[in-house]
Write an enzyme that holds these catalytic residues in place. Structure first.
Site, PDB file in Angstrom:
ATOM      1  N   CYS A 155      -5.340  -8.470  63.246  1.00  0.00           N
ATOM      2  CA  CYS A 155      -6.568  -7.803  63.700  1.00  0.00           C
ATOM      3  C   CYS A 155      -7.776  -8.329  62.926  1.00  0.00           C
ATOM      4  O   CYS A 155      -8.010  -7.921  61.783  1.00  0.00           O
ATOM      5  CB  CYS A 155      -6.441  -6.292  63.520  1.00  0.00           C
ATOM      6  SG  CYS A 155      -7.913  -5.396  64.016  1.00  0.00           S
ATOM      7  N   CYS A 158     -10.332  -5.676  61.964  1.00  0.00           N
ATOM      8  CA  CYS A 158      -9.955  -4.841  60.822  1.00  0.00           C
ATOM      9  C   CYS A 158     -10.071  -5.616  59.503  1.00  0.00           C
ATOM     10  O   CYS A 158     -10.458  -5.058  58.481  1.00  0.00           O
ATOM     11  CB  CYS A 158      -8.510  -4.350  60.946  1.00  0.00           C
ATOM     12  SG  CYS A 158      -7.995  -3.942  62.602  1.00  0.00           S
ATOM     13  N   ASP A 159      -9.706  -6.886  59.491  1.00  0.00           N
ATOM     14  CA  ASP A 159      -9.498  -7.595  58.221  1.00  0.00           C
ATOM     15  C   ASP A 159     -10.503  -8.708  57.919  1.00  0.00           C
ATOM     16  O   ASP A 159     -10.458  -9.304  56.829  1.00  0.00           O
ATOM     17  CB  ASP A 159      -8.079  -8.195  58.178  1.00  0.00           C
ATOM     18  CG  ASP A 159      -7.010  -7.111  58.231  1.00  0.00           C
ATOM     19  OD1 ASP A 159      -7.335  -5.955  57.860  1.00  0.00           O
ATOM     20  OD2 ASP A 159      -5.881  -7.393  58.634  1.00  0.00           O
TER      21      ASP A 159
END
Ligand SMILES: Cc1cc2nc3c(=O)[nH]c(=O)nc-3n(C[C@H](O)[C@H](O)[C@H](O)COP(=O)(O)OP(=O)(O)OC[C@H]3O[C@@H](n4cnc5c(N)ncnc54)[C@H](O)[C@@H]3O)c2cc1C
Length: 317
Positions: free
Chosen positions: A136, A139-140
């Site tokens: 993701c 997200c990261d």
């Protein structure tokens, strides 16, 4: 163990499940929707949606999903946080058991369980997952600001992930096994125009290396030989695996595991429908998922009402 009864049980609350919930509740059949992770589904793995009609400036992915949820709730849909574990046919419809130890007796079931990204096919995957291997970018990405990263995949998700990463990473190398990226041409062009993006075609991941975290991605090249990328992270955006385990042995699935059902979403078992990404289709997007969900709910509503009428018309009733 708790037992509950419902006319329509919807399993999965991504766009398909949310649209099914809206259409079912507006046809005055109060549905229950089971969701094992987060209402919103796979859409929550991206930030921004630019191609859902009705939002000329785009819309934040979580906001779009929250709006869909509120709309369905307004007409009476009930959302339950739980995972469906088994699905069986019964004389009156279907029996679904859940991880939360609830048994649902449902007149009709709509499966909207979607599909999940395939894992990086290297033996070190579990060793480096969370230590540089990510599924993701949204997200990261922040963890790898200013650093070189790789994206592996050749579809629309790979392009979107790369676009997100290119905003902050020093270099983004997109590794795709096929000759060309199978994504919307407008997005591929956008990606190609970025100075910090390199596309490497005909390459497959062979190994991930590093001292406790990702430091290198080794590639096997279709043309022969190897190439090593010095990267701090590998973002995986490969093809998807349908999440249709519940249906195994019950309905026909294709070689990849997608449910073989026509546009009507009928699985071949009366009262059981498959909608959204879990169904075999040519375009997996929010707009096609919600269309499926609406069709499935309409079919399920008609099925449940017809069945009830038949039961009440039998002489002994
Ligand atoms: C990075 C990325 C970016 C994307 N960007 C776009 C975009 O810009 N525009 C666009 O149109 N599409 C986009 N997509 C595609 C879009 O997200 C999917 O097509 C869409 O989410 C499919 O909806 P769905 O409801 O069929 O499945 P999903 O959204 O996958 O929802 C399925 C839900 O079912 C739940 N579930 C699964 N099994 C169970 C179970 N046993 N019990 C209970 N719940 C269960 C899952 O937790 C999940 O929430 C993107 C996808 C990705 C990965």
């Amino acid at each position: 163990m708790t037992e509950r009864t419902t006319d329509i049980l919807i399993i999965g609350a991504g766009p398909a499940g949310l649209a099914a919930a809206l259409y079912a509740s507006r046809s005055l059949v109060k549905p229950i929707v089971l969701e094992r992770v987060s209402v919103g589904g796979l859409v929550l793995s991206t930030e921004w949606i630019d191609n859902y009609p009705g939002f000329p400036d785009g819309i934040a992915a979580p906001e779009l999903m929250e709006r869909m949820r509120q709309q369905a709730e307004r007409f009476g849909a009930e959302f339950v946080s739980d995972e469906a574990l088994t699905l069986d046919r019964t004389e009156t419809g279907f029996r679904v058991t859940t991880a939360g130890d609830v048994v649902y007796q449902a007149g009709s079931v709509i499966i909207t369980t979607g599909a999940m990204p395939r894992v990086l096919p290297v033996k070190e995957e579990s060793k480096y997952r969370g230590r540089g291997i990510s599924y993701c970018a949204t997200c990261d990405a922040a963890f790898f600001k200013g650093k070189p990263v790789a994206v592996v995949g050749d579809g629309g998700s790979a392009v979107e992930e790369a676009l997100v990463l290119a905003r902050g990473c020093s270099k983004v190398t997109v590794v795709h096994p096929l000759d060309s990226l199978q994504a919307e041409p407008i997005l591929v062009e956008q990606l190609r125009s970025l100075p910090n993006v390199e596309l490497v075609s005909g390459a497959a991941p062979a190994a991930v290396e590093g001292e406790g975290k990702v430091e290198r991605l080794r590639l096997r090249l279709a043309a022969g030989g190897e190439r090593t990328l010095e990267v701090s992270a590998v973002f995986v955006a490969m093809e998807f695996v349908p999440t249709g385990d519940l249906l195994k042995g019950l309905v026909e699935v294709d070689a990849q595991g997608y449910v073989v059902a026509p546009e009507s979403t009928e699985t071949g078992i009366p009262g059981l429908y498959a909608a959204g990404d879990v169904r075999r289709k040519s375009l997996r997007q929010i707009v096609t998922a919600v269309a499926d969900g609406a069709v499935a709910a309409q079919k399920a509503g008609t099925y449940v009402r017809t069945r009830k009428r038949k039961v009440s018309d039998t002489p002994e009733n």
